[in-house]
Design a protein around this motif. Sequence first.
Motif, PDB file in Angstrom:
ATOM      1  N   TYR A  50      15.091  29.435 108.762  1.00 55.28           N
ATOM      2  CA  TYR A  50      15.266  28.211 109.546  1.00 55.28           C
ATOM      3  C   TYR A  50      16.688  27.678 109.408  1.00 55.28           C
ATOM      4  CZ  TYR A  50      14.733  23.389 111.118  1.00 55.28           C
ATOM      5  OH  TYR A  50      14.893  22.194 111.765  1.00 55.28           O
ATOM      6  N   VAL A  51      17.194  27.613 108.168  1.00 52.09           N
ATOM      7  CA  VAL A  51      18.553  27.122 107.946  1.00 52.09           C
ATOM      8  C   VAL A  51      19.568  28.070 108.581  1.00 52.09           C
ATOM      9  CG1 VAL A  51      20.299  26.564 106.206  1.00 52.09           C
ATOM     10  CG2 VAL A  51      17.919  25.884 105.842  1.00 52.09           C
ATOM     11  N   ALA A  52      19.313  29.383 108.491  1.00 54.23           N
ATOM     12  CA  ALA A  52      20.207  30.365 109.113  1.00 54.23           C
ATOM     13  C   ALA A  52      20.267  30.161 110.618  1.00 54.23           C
ATOM     14  CB  ALA A  52      19.740  31.785 108.795  1.00 54.23           C
ATOM     15  N   HIS A  53      19.132  29.847 111.219  1.00 55.48           N
ATOM     16  CA  HIS A  53      19.086  29.590 112.667  1.00 55.48           C
ATOM     17  C   HIS A  53      19.965  28.395 113.033  1.00 55.48           C
ATOM     18  CE1 HIS A  53      17.492  29.317 116.737  1.00 55.48           C
ATOM     19  NE2 HIS A  53      17.228  28.038 116.523  1.00 55.48           N
ATOM     20  N   LEU A  54      20.011  27.391 112.155  1.00 57.75           N
ATOM     21  CA  LEU A  54      20.833  26.211 112.417  1.00 57.75           C
ATOM     22  C   LEU A  54      22.323  26.517 112.326  1.00 57.75           C
ATOM     23  CD1 LEU A  54      18.862  23.481 110.388  1.00 57.75           C
ATOM     24  CD2 LEU A  54      18.737  23.942 112.845  1.00 57.75           C
ATOM     25  N   PHE A  55      22.670  27.592 111.605  1.00 58.72           N
ATOM     26  CA  PHE A  55      24.079  27.941 111.387  1.00 58.72           C
ATOM     27  C   PHE A  55      24.413  29.302 111.991  1.00 58.72           C
ATOM     28  CE2 PHE A  55      23.252  24.705 108.249  1.00 58.72           C
ATOM     29  CZ  PHE A  55      24.414  23.954 108.230  1.00 58.72           C
ATOM     30  N   GLY A  56      23.896  29.532 113.174  1.00 58.86           N
ATOM     31  CA  GLY A  56      24.277  30.726 113.934  1.00 58.86           C
ATOM     32  C   GLY A  56      23.800  32.040 113.357  1.00 58.86           C
ATOM     33  N   GLY A  57      22.695  32.022 112.619  1.00 59.96           N
ATOM     34  CA  GLY A  57      22.146  33.256 112.079  1.00 59.96           C
ATOM     35  C   GLY A  57      22.856  33.776 110.838  1.00 59.96           C
ATOM     36  N   ASN A  58      23.597  32.920 110.142  1.00 55.56           N
ATOM     37  CA  ASN A  58      24.314  33.333 108.935  1.00 55.56           C
ATOM     38  C   ASN A  58      23.394  33.156 107.722  1.00 55.56           C
ATOM     39  OD1 ASN A  58      26.038  33.551 106.666  1.00 55.56           O
ATOM     40  ND2 ASN A  58      27.793  32.959 107.920  1.00 55.56           N
ATOM     41  N   TYR A  59      22.774  34.251 107.284  1.00 53.47           N
ATOM     42  CA  TYR A  59      21.807  34.172 106.190  1.00 53.47           C
ATOM     43  C   TYR A  59      22.486  33.955 104.833  1.00 53.47           C
ATOM     44  CZ  TYR A  59      18.128  35.583 109.397  1.00 53.47           C
ATOM     45  OH  TYR A  59      17.229  35.625 110.434  1.00 53.47           O
ATOM     46  N   GLY A  60      23.702  34.435 104.672  1.00 51.50           N
ATOM     47  CA  GLY A  60      24.421  34.189 103.424  1.00 51.50           C
ATOM     48  C   GLY A  60      24.693  32.713 103.236  1.00 51.50           C
ATOM     49  N   LEU A  61      25.189  32.063 104.286  1.00 51.51           N
ATOM     50  CA  LEU A  61      25.430  30.625 104.232  1.00 51.51           C
ATOM     51  C   LEU A  61      24.115  29.884 104.033  1.00 51.51           C
ATOM     52  CD1 LEU A  61      27.359  28.237 104.512  1.00 51.51           C
ATOM     53  CD2 LEU A  61      27.062  28.381 106.998  1.00 51.51           C
ATOM     54  N   SER A  62      23.052  30.385 104.654  1.00 53.32           N
ATOM     55  CA  SER A  62      21.741  29.766 104.505  1.00 53.32           C
ATOM     56  C   SER A  62      21.279  29.794 103.052  1.00 53.32           C
ATOM     57  CB  SER A  62      20.708  30.492 105.380  1.00 53.32           C
ATOM     58  OG  SER A  62      19.408  29.981 105.152  1.00 53.32           O
ATOM     59  N   ILE A  63      21.466  30.933 102.368  1.00 58.31           N
ATOM     60  CA  ILE A  63      21.067  31.037 100.970  1.00 58.31           C
ATOM     61  C   ILE A  63      21.847  30.045 100.115  1.00 58.31           C
ATOM     62  CG2 ILE A  63      21.211  32.553  98.935  1.00 58.31           C
ATOM     63  CD1 ILE A  63      20.342  34.851 100.736  1.00 58.31           C
ATOM     64  N   ILE A  64      23.134  29.871 100.408  1.00 50.62           N
ATOM     65  CA  ILE A  64      23.944  28.898  99.673  1.00 50.62           C
ATOM     66  C   ILE A  64      23.383  27.485  99.864  1.00 50.62           C
ATOM     67  CG2 ILE A  64      26.215  27.780  99.578  1.00 50.62           C
ATOM     68  CD1 ILE A  64      27.439  30.512 100.287  1.00 50.62           C
ATOM     69  N   ILE A  65      23.067  27.139 101.114  1.00 47.76           N
ATOM     70  CA  ILE A  65      22.548  25.798 101.416  1.00 47.76           C
ATOM     71  C   ILE A  65      21.177  25.585 100.790  1.00 47.76           C
ATOM     72  CG2 ILE A  65      21.764  24.277 103.278  1.00 47.76           C
ATOM     73  CD1 ILE A  65      23.957  25.555 105.030  1.00 47.76           C
ATOM     74  N   VAL A  66      20.300  26.592 100.897  1.00 47.68           N
ATOM     75  CA  VAL A  66      18.952  26.481 100.320  1.00 47.68           C
ATOM     76  C   VAL A  66      19.039  26.354  98.798  1.00 47.68           C
ATOM     77  CG1 VAL A  66      16.763  27.697  99.937  1.00 47.68           C
ATOM     78  CG2 VAL A  66      17.790  27.658 102.224  1.00 47.68           C
ATOM     79  N   THR A  67      19.949  27.094  98.182  1.00 46.38           N
ATOM     80  CA  THR A  67      20.137  26.997  96.731  1.00 46.38           C
ATOM     81  C   THR A  67      20.524  25.576  96.332  1.00 46.38           C
ATOM     82  OG1 THR A  67      20.859  29.314  96.589  1.00 46.38           O
ATOM     83  CG2 THR A  67      21.435  27.867  94.750  1.00 46.38           C
ATOM     84  N   ILE A  68      21.457  24.981  97.088  1.00 44.22           N
ATOM     85  CA  ILE A  68      21.880  23.611  96.798  1.00 44.22           C
ATOM     86  C   ILE A  68      20.714  22.637  96.994  1.00 44.22           C
ATOM     87  CG2 ILE A  68      23.393  21.727  97.554  1.00 44.22           C
ATOM     88  CD1 ILE A  68      25.493  23.868  98.236  1.00 44.22           C
ATOM     89  N   HIS A 158      21.139  41.608 106.413  1.00 41.76           N
ATOM     90  CA  HIS A 158      22.293  40.812 106.855  1.00 41.76           C
ATOM     91  C   HIS A 158      23.503  41.049 105.968  1.00 41.76           C
ATOM     92  CE1 HIS A 158      24.244  37.447 108.917  1.00 41.76           C
ATOM     93  NE2 HIS A 158      24.702  37.079 107.732  1.00 41.76           N
ATOM     94  N   ASN A 159      24.658  41.149 106.588  1.00 45.98           N
ATOM     95  CA  ASN A 159      25.915  41.321 105.862  1.00 45.98           C
ATOM     96  C   ASN A 159      26.603  39.973 105.704  1.00 45.98           C
ATOM     97  OD1 ASN A 159      29.109  41.763 106.094  1.00 45.98           O
ATOM     98  ND2 ASN A 159      28.200  43.501 105.028  1.00 45.98           N
ATOM     99  N   PHE A 160      27.060  39.694 104.472  1.00 50.22           N
ATOM    100  CA  PHE A 160      27.760  38.427 104.195  1.00 50.22           C
ATOM    101  C   PHE A 160      28.961  38.734 103.320  1.00 50.22           C
ATOM    102  CE2 PHE A 160      28.197  34.436 101.639  1.00 50.22           C
ATOM    103  CZ  PHE A 160      28.536  33.601 102.691  1.00 50.22           C
TER     104      PHE A 160
END
Length: 255
Positions: A50-68, A158-160
């Motif tokens: 869900y968070v990745a969808h909000l940020f253009g499909g970037n799963y690496g950034l999503s993991i960072i946000i979810v971790t926080i 996904h590549n990050f």
Amino acid sequence: MKRRIWLTIALVAFIALLAGCSQVNQPITSESKGFWNEYIVYPLSWLIKYVAHLFGGNYGLSIIIVTILIRLVILPLMIQQTRNAKAMQALQPELQKLREKYSSKDMETQQKLQQETMMLFQKHGVNPLAGCFPLIIQTPILIGFYHAIMRTREIADHNFLWFDLGAKDPYFILPVVAGVATFIQQKIMMAGTEQQNPQMAMMLWIMPIMIIVFGINFPAALSLYWVVGNIFSIVQTYAIKGPDLKSNHSGGQKK
């Protein structure tokens, strides 16, 4: 303290054991059954997507946000752990006096030492096991992260930056950074107690080494989780213990 060290080691080893369980090869969906799948793995998988969808499909950034986000949820517990560590540090001189008073190794003397120690903890409102609680809570989250990543194809593939989230870091950069961040976080947490308690000094090195070893063998996404989480913890710990660290440093310079 010995029990705490071995409990920590056992819990981290438990991560490795559960991470290899049979379900790790089964895709996670909303139809997956069982408490573990329904209440830990799938919610984490859904949140990362869900968070990745909000940020253009970037799963690496999503993991960072979810971790926080996770760290913010458990922040009160982490603050309690840090404050408890400060209180334990303040009690070290009195604990040392008790150890000297009851230095005999016979059972009766050791029982008196334990009773006096517990009375001292109760008097000052210190819980010697409080430091283990965040680790106990984070263990299923970490294992859930592993399953959510490996059992959700779009996340694992996904590549990050320079790595694939579901594969090992090819250059071992993240595991090393995770280990260094763990060392710094623990160094700040234990500041002033290593010389008073050699067992804590040993723990200062054991955990970073274990994190590096696990990071080398686990998906890079877990190392990313460790790096972000530990940087968050460093900031949080320094915010609480910073004034004491500056005071100790100033005192040392005056001497």
